[in-house]
Structure formats: structure tokens, C-alpha cells
Design an enzyme around this catalytic site. Structure first.
Site, PDB file in Angstrom:
ATOM      1  N   ASP A  83      -1.773   4.647  -6.275  1.00 36.76           N
ATOM      2  CA  ASP A  83      -0.310   4.579  -6.127  1.00 36.76           C
ATOM      3  C   ASP A  83       0.511   5.885  -6.489  1.00 36.76           C
ATOM      4  O   ASP A  83       1.638   6.111  -6.226  1.00 36.76           O
ATOM      5  CB  ASP A  83       0.363   3.274  -6.728  1.00 36.76           C
ATOM      6  N   GLY A 114       0.899  -1.124   0.126  1.00 37.62           N
ATOM      7  CA  GLY A 114       0.087   0.007   0.206  1.00 37.62           C
ATOM      8  C   GLY A 114       1.012   1.356  -0.001  1.00 37.62           C
ATOM      9  O   GLY A 114       1.891   1.464   0.633  1.00 37.62           O
ATOM     10  N   ALA A 115       0.674   2.077  -0.871  1.00 39.88           N
ATOM     11  CA  ALA A 115       1.530   3.137  -1.204  1.00 39.88           C
ATOM     12  C   ALA A 115       2.032   4.045   0.187  1.00 39.88           C
ATOM     13  O   ALA A 115       3.239   4.218   0.506  1.00 39.88           O
ATOM     14  CB  ALA A 115       0.996   4.018  -2.067  1.00 39.88           C
ATOM     15  N   ASN A 139      -3.236   2.691 -10.096  1.00 35.74           N
ATOM     16  CA  ASN A 139      -3.651   1.965  -9.016  1.00 35.74           C
ATOM     17  C   ASN A 139      -3.485   0.557  -9.294  1.00 35.74           C
ATOM     18  O   ASN A 139      -2.973   0.299 -10.413  1.00 35.74           O
ATOM     19  CB  ASN A 139      -4.858   2.344  -8.554  1.00 35.74           C
ATOM     20  N   ARG A 161      10.200  -1.215  -4.514  1.00 34.67           N
ATOM     21  CA  ARG A 161       9.137  -1.242  -5.401  1.00 34.67           C
ATOM     22  C   ARG A 161       9.052   0.103  -6.306  1.00 34.67           C
ATOM     23  O   ARG A 161       8.896   1.046  -5.699  1.00 34.67           O
ATOM     24  CB  ARG A 161       7.886  -1.545  -4.697  1.00 34.67           C
TER      25      ARG A 161
HETATM   26  O1  MRU Z   1       0.810  -3.842  -4.592  1.00 35.24           O
HETATM   27  P1  MRU Z   1       0.038  -3.201  -3.427  1.00 35.24           P
HETATM   28  O2  MRU Z   1      -0.803  -4.204  -2.532  1.00 35.24           O
HETATM   29  O3  MRU Z   1       1.004  -2.567  -2.564  1.00 35.24           O
HETATM   30  O4  MRU Z   1      -1.076  -2.213  -4.087  1.00 35.24           O
HETATM   31  C1  MRU Z   1      -1.765  -1.634  -3.092  1.00 35.24           C
HETATM   32  C2  MRU Z   1      -2.668  -0.687  -4.096  1.00 35.24           C
HETATM   33  O5  MRU Z   1      -2.812  -0.817  -5.194  1.00 35.24           O
HETATM   34  C3  MRU Z   1      -3.603   0.347  -3.358  1.00 35.24           C
HETATM   35  O6  MRU Z   1      -4.885   0.394  -3.759  1.00 35.24           O
HETATM   36  C4  MRU Z   1      -2.851   1.391  -3.290  1.00 35.24           C
HETATM   37  O7  MRU Z   1      -1.253   1.331  -2.991  1.00 35.24           O
HETATM   38  C5  MRU Z   1      -3.331   2.609  -2.520  1.00 35.24           C
HETATM   39  S1  MRU Z   1      -3.002   2.315  -1.006  1.00 35.24           S
HETATM   40  C6  MRU Z   1      -3.868   3.590  -0.028  1.00 35.24           C
END
Ligand code: MRU
Length: 361
Positions: A242, A52-53, A252, A88
Site C-alpha cells: 500500500d 487494493g492500493a 501492506n 482511506r
Molecule cells: O484493505 P485492502 O483490501 O485495500 O488491502 C489491500 C492490500 O493490502 C493489498 O495487498 C495492497 O493494497 C496491495 S494491492 C495490489
């Protein structure tokens, strides 16, 4: 937010120990892990113990603090500032947090860096909580407006993709913040949770979180969203992000673009909860955002609990079929109804974003 009878944040300090929740074990096991070194922080991000970002940004800030604790030299600071963002590539919060830490620490004498880094990492985490709370307040008004048009007691049906809940942030979540605030305010809400293949962050994390907080929700397969929208079963979509570009294109989790297309075709408002650290004013066109290509195994295999309670991973595809696993997609700004930021709801276009964040643009 609460887990059982205890309050947690996505990353937190226990004394001077940096602690995270190992999200790869959820929803079946809740376990925390201590991060002791820069390498631990890089592993936590790269292996998605945290994801999650906003949370990977806050964890990276703590990673810089751990690096400074071990060695506060210029070389160690430069090493942390190079290695962490490589863990990442897509979520801009990671590079944003590391650069903020580097810019603060570089001018300081090395003897002062360890304490300053820990305080700065904590400040980034605290700010994330404030930002998400404010997103919740602005988004609550959107939900309230829809609730007022409904027959009394009928829930506002909100569709979300992936997981942008409190576990994707330090607290509150981005897309979930308005939902939690609406639920607390006594509005009837119901969330359609996209399972979000291949890692199933929706099915395993969003559903777990909403369930813990008593928010009514239903898990759907990723391909069901369009059908539900066509049949009047979705009032509003709220997703996380993201990275948002200067012109409002939204990167996203993979699958978000298709939901935005379906929402557009059905006249359903499609909002993106976007904290300002997720806005990258250095990129205009969403096609220039680096998209993380993840391992084939996330597609070819699936993990879960067996009937007798063992955690197992099994193959679901033919041995010799290759798989392609882009982790994210980009939704063009024209499909986004608005961005819910901590400063208010803003149109997804360059002029509106620059007006709301003049100091960044
Ligand atoms: O690959 P991830 O699990 O890190 O991806 C997360 C997402 O796509 C979320 O929707 C995004 O980071 C928004 S987090 C508030």
C-alpha cells in the site's frame, strides 16, 4: 482479466459511465455497480466495494472526473481533492492519483475540465495495466529461476498475503502478475493463499481469482505460513504493498510483517510487487505511515453463505470484549529481498530506489 466469457477491469468506462465490481459480494456473487457522483466514488472506496492500493487510486481519479462532470469550478475541484484522499488513509496511490488529477485540471478553464478529467482518469487506469504487466515480466524471471532448480513438473510454491490480484488493480494485479505470467508461460506454480483475517481478502478474492484462471492454489490460515516455511513448503513469498517509503520499508495488509520475519528466519526470498505510484518518496521511515484503524465489527463478526445459500453475518466473540483492528503493518526494508517494480527488481534501500526512480526521488 476474464470472468466467465467476458473480460473485465477493476474500474472501467461503459460509454461515459464509470463502472466498478462490488468486491464485497465476492466470491459468492459477481456484480458491477455504476458510480454516478463523487459521493458514489467516495463510498466505493470507504466501504471497500473497491479495494487494493492501485484500484482505489484509479477509482479516485474517476471520482474526480465525476466531480468535474457535475461542477467544474475551482471549489468543486478543491473539494474532491480533499475528500477523496480522506476515504482511506494508508495506500498512497489514492493521494497520488488525486494530486495528479488536481495538478492537471487546476490550470485549465472550468469549461475544459470535465473532458480532460475523464481522459486523465482513463490514462491513469491504462498506465496501471502497463505497469502491472511489466511487474509480471520481471517477476516471471524470478519464478523461472526457481523452476529451473526444481525436479521437472514440481511446482514453485509461492506464498502471498491479502489480495494483490487483478481485482486490487485495474488489471493483472501486482503480486499476482508474475504468477499469471508464469502460469501462462507453462511453468508449474502453486500458491499458498493466506486467508488474511479479518476481512479475508485472500480466502475470498485471491482464491476466487486464481481459481478462475486455473492457477493451482491452497487457502491457509494466516498462522500457517511459518510452519510451511520451516517445512520446506514455500519457495518464495510475493506480496503487494500500500506504500513503500524512500528507504524501502513496506506497508501492506496486517500480517505481512510476520510473514517477512518467518521468511527471513527460513532463508526464503521475500519480494514485494511495488508499482511506482505506491512509492512515497516523501516518507523515509515506515513508522511515519498512517495506519488505518478499521471497525471492531470486522473482528467481532464474520460473514458467509449459510448451507441454504443465504448470506449471513454472525458474531464470533464475546459481547463485551473489545477488539483492535489495525488494517496494515510495516515490514522494515531489511526483511525485504527486493521490490519488483515496472522498471525492474530493485533492492529495498534508499540509494537503489533513488537510482531507479531519479525523477521521483
Ligand atoms: O484493505 P485492502 O483490501 O485495500 O488491502 C489491500 C492490500 O493490502 C493489498 O495487498 C495492497 O493494497 C496491495 S494491492 C495490489
Amino acid at each position: 482479466m476474464r470472468v466467465g466469457d467476458q473480460s473485465y477491469r477493476g474500474v472501467f468506462l461503459d460509454g461515459e459511465t464509470v463502472v466498478i465490481i462490488d468486491q464485497t459480494l465476492l466470491p459468492h456473487r459477481f456484480e458491477t455497480r455504476a458510480l454516478a457522483t463523487l459521493d458514489d466514488a467516495i463510498d466505493a472506496i470507504a466501504h471497500m466495494w473497491v479495494r487494493g492500493a492501485p484500484l482505489i487510486g484509479a477509482t479516485a481519479a474517476h471520482g474526480v472526473a465525476l466531480a468535474m462532470r457535475a461542477d467544474p469550478s475551482d471549489a468543486a475541484l478543491a473539494g474532491a481533492a480533499t475528500r477523496l484522499p480522506a476515504a482511506r488513509p494508508t495506500a498512497i496511490n489514492l493521494a497520488w492519483a488525486v494530486e495528479r488529477m488536481r495538478a492537471l485540471l487546476a490550470p485549465l478553464p472550468p469549461t475544459e475540465r470535465a473532458a480532460a478529467a475523464l481522459a486523465a482518469a482513463k490514462a491513469i487506469a491504462d498506465e496501471d495495466v502497463e505497469i502491472n504487466f511489466a511487474i509480471g515480466e520481471h517477476g516471471l524471471e524470478l519464478i523461472r529461476a526457481i523452476a529451473e532448480r526444481k525436479t521437472k513438473g514440481e511446482p514453485v510454491n509461492i506464498l502471498t498475503q491479502c489480495h494483490a490480484g487483478w481485482l486490487a488493480t485495474v488489471d493483472w494485479g501486482t503480486a499476482t502478475a508474475p504468477i499469471y505470467r508464469a502460469h501462462e508461460a507453462g511453468l508449474a506454480v502453486h500458491v499458498w493463499v493466506d486467508e488474511t483475517r479479518p476481512r479475508n481478502q485472500g480466502a475470498s478474492l485471491t482464491a476466487w481469482e486464481l481459481g478462475n484462471h486455473g492457477v493451482p492454489h491452497t487457502i491457509i490460515v494466516d498462522n500457517a505460513g511459518g510452519h510451511l516455511m520451516r517445512n520446506g513448503m514455500v519457495d518464495l513469498a510475493i506480496v503487494g504493498t500500500d506504500r513503500v517509503t524512500a528507504q524501502g520499508d513496506v506497508c501492506n495488509k496486517i500480517g505481512t510483517y510476520l510473514k517477512a520475519l518467518a521468511a527471513h528466519d527460513n532463508g526464503i526470498p521475500f519480494y514485494v510487487a511495488a508499482p511506482s505510484p505506491s512509492i512515497d518518496f516523501s516518507i523515509v521511515d515506515g513508522r511515519d505511515i498512517p495506519i488505518e484503524i478499521r471497525g471492531e465489527e470486522e473482528i467481532t463478526h464474520i460473514s458467509g453463505l449459510t448451507r441454504d445459500g443465504r448470506h449471513e453475518t454472525v458474531r464470533v466473540t464475546p459481547e463485551k470484549s473489545p477488539a483492535l483492528n489495525p488494517g496494515f503493518d510495516v515490514t522494515p526494508a531489511r526483511l525485504v529481498t527486493g521490490l519488483i517494480t515496472e522498471r525492474g527488481i530493485v533492492a529495498a534501500n534508499r540509494a537503489a530506489l533513488a537510482k531507479m526512480f531519479p525523477e521521483r526521488a
